[in-house]
Design a protein around this motif. Structure first.
Motif, mmCIF file in Angstrom:
data_model
loop_
_atom_site.group_PDB
_atom_site.id
_atom_site.type_symbol
_atom_site.label_atom_id
_atom_site.label_comp_id
_atom_site.label_asym_id
_atom_site.label_seq_id
_atom_site.Cartn_x
_atom_site.Cartn_y
_atom_site.Cartn_z
ATOM 1 N N GLN A 46 0.819 -1.219 0.000
ATOM 2 C CA GLN A 46 0.000 0.000 0.000
ATOM 3 C C GLN A 46 0.847 1.262 0.000
ATOM 4 O O GLN A 46 0.354 2.343 0.303
ATOM 5 C CB GLN A 46 -0.911 0.009 1.224
ATOM 6 C CG GLN A 46 -1.893 -1.147 1.214
ATOM 7 C CD GLN A 46 -3.154 -0.801 1.982
ATOM 8 O OE1 GLN A 46 -3.663 0.312 1.903
ATOM 9 N NE2 GLN A 46 -3.660 -1.754 2.728
ATOM 10 N N LEU A 47 2.126 1.093 -0.292
ATOM 11 C CA LEU A 47 3.024 2.251 -0.249
ATOM 12 C C LEU A 47 3.431 2.660 -1.661
ATOM 13 O O LEU A 47 3.558 1.808 -2.547
ATOM 14 C CB LEU A 47 4.292 1.910 0.555
ATOM 15 C CG LEU A 47 4.063 1.417 1.989
ATOM 16 C CD1 LEU A 47 5.390 1.077 2.646
ATOM 17 C CD2 LEU A 47 3.328 2.471 2.805
ATOM 18 N N ASP A 48 3.636 3.963 -1.866
ATOM 19 C CA ASP A 48 4.179 4.389 -3.149
ATOM 20 C C ASP A 48 5.638 3.930 -3.222
ATOM 21 O O ASP A 48 6.228 3.521 -2.219
ATOM 22 C CB ASP A 48 4.054 5.915 -3.311
ATOM 23 C CG ASP A 48 4.817 6.650 -2.239
ATOM 24 O OD1 ASP A 48 6.063 6.662 -2.292
ATOM 25 O OD2 ASP A 48 4.182 7.193 -1.310
ATOM 26 N N GLN A 49 6.218 4.018 -4.418
ATOM 27 C CA GLN A 49 7.563 3.482 -4.647
ATOM 28 C C GLN A 49 8.587 4.044 -3.656
ATOM 29 O O GLN A 49 9.349 3.291 -3.046
ATOM 30 C CB GLN A 49 7.995 3.818 -6.086
ATOM 31 C CG GLN A 49 9.174 3.022 -6.597
ATOM 32 C CD GLN A 49 8.790 1.594 -6.967
ATOM 33 O OE1 GLN A 49 7.655 1.337 -7.341
ATOM 34 N NE2 GLN A 49 9.730 0.673 -6.856
ATOM 35 N N ALA A 50 8.564 5.358 -3.478
ATOM 36 C CA ALA A 50 9.572 5.990 -2.619
ATOM 37 C C ALA A 50 9.392 5.578 -1.164
ATOM 38 O O ALA A 50 10.364 5.258 -0.465
ATOM 39 C CB ALA A 50 9.489 7.513 -2.749
#
Ligand SMILES: Nc1ncnc2c1ncn2[C@@H]1O[C@H](COP(=O)(O)OP(=O)(O)OP(=O)(O)O)[C@@H](O)[C@H]1O
Ligand SMILES: [Mg+2]
Length: 225
Positions: free
Chosen positions: A167-171
């Motif tokens: 559920q996290l963006d790439q960064a």
């Protein structure tokens, strides 16, 4: 004394519902050694979560054998020796973030310095400011990071993380891994991460690939960090 953490021999897990039988894991044979960092990859439904649950002793094989030679019997593994980060949200709703992270420590007879260990685990993932929040006040990604903090708080021998960056963006996902690897350092804690993200898999030294329940290959890769 053996140092093999998990020893699986032809492990299978079949779900039977009425007339329907699904082979979620088929004849998986592998060993997990201290310090290994493994990515478990494969398409949705291939059996990754089922395999992690078997490795954690949360589920029982319907064929084959799984043992924890250096850790003990299936009912003595969690939370002290194996920490599981579940794919589905798993924070306890009535408890604050800090209290959630303290849960595995409170379950251990021997746990000392609980407040400090909780604070350290939260700080590892930059979650200090969330300590007194309730789970319902968190984003999905924040919940995943709290679940990861809860996993490391108990200083287990094995961490099994089921799509912890899902559920996290790439960064933010990379930052979570940076924090996790910095924490693990050169310890001999073993880590298995189920992931759909090639960037996450690329940071592990070994890749286990699953397809239709089968563990089809083990690639030895060069760890980049
Ligand atoms: N409790 C259950 N009862 C019946 N079938 C199940 C159960 N849990 C999983 N399955 C089935 O077992 C297979 C493997 O599921 P699993 O959750 O292990 O896959 P996965 O690789 O983790 O998928 P995803 O990437 O979507 O999380 C699927 O066909 C799934 O439908
Ligand atoms: Mg899954």
């Amino acid at each position: 004394m053996t140092d093999i953490l998990i020893d699986a021999q032809a492990v299978g897990r079949r779900y039977v519902q009425g007339e329907v039988s699904i082979a979620a894991v088929v004849s998986a044979t592998f060993r997990l050694q201290p310090g290994e960092r493994v990515a478990l990859v494969g398409p949705s439904g291939c059996g990754k979560s089922t395999l992690l649950h078997l490795m954690a002793g949360l589920d029982t094989p319907t064929s084959g054998k799984i043992e924890w030679p250096a850790l003990g019997g299936a009912d003595s593994l969690r939370p002290e020796k194996i920490a599981m980060v579940f794919q589905a949200p798993s924070l306890l709703e009535p408890l604050t973030v800090s209290e959630n992270v303290a849960v595995p420590l409170l379950m251990m007879d021997s746990a000392r310095d609980i407040d400090k260990r909780v604070a350290d685990a939260l700080a590892t993932f930059g979650l200090d400011a969330l300590a007194h929040k309730m789970p319902e006040e968190l984003s999905g990604g924040q919940m995943q990071r709290v679940a990861m903090a809860r996993a490391i708080a108990g200083t287990p021998r094995v961490i099994l993380a089921d799509e912890p960056t899902g559920q996290l963006d790439q960064a933010t996902g990379q930052a979570l891994l940076d924090a996790l690897f910095a924490h693990l350092g050169e310890t001999d804690i073993a880590l298995v991460v189920a992931t759909h993200d090639p960037a996450v898999a690329g940071r592990m030294e070994r890749v286990w690939r699953m397809e239709h329940g089968r563990l089809t290959e083990t690639v030895v890769a060069t760890r980049t960090s």
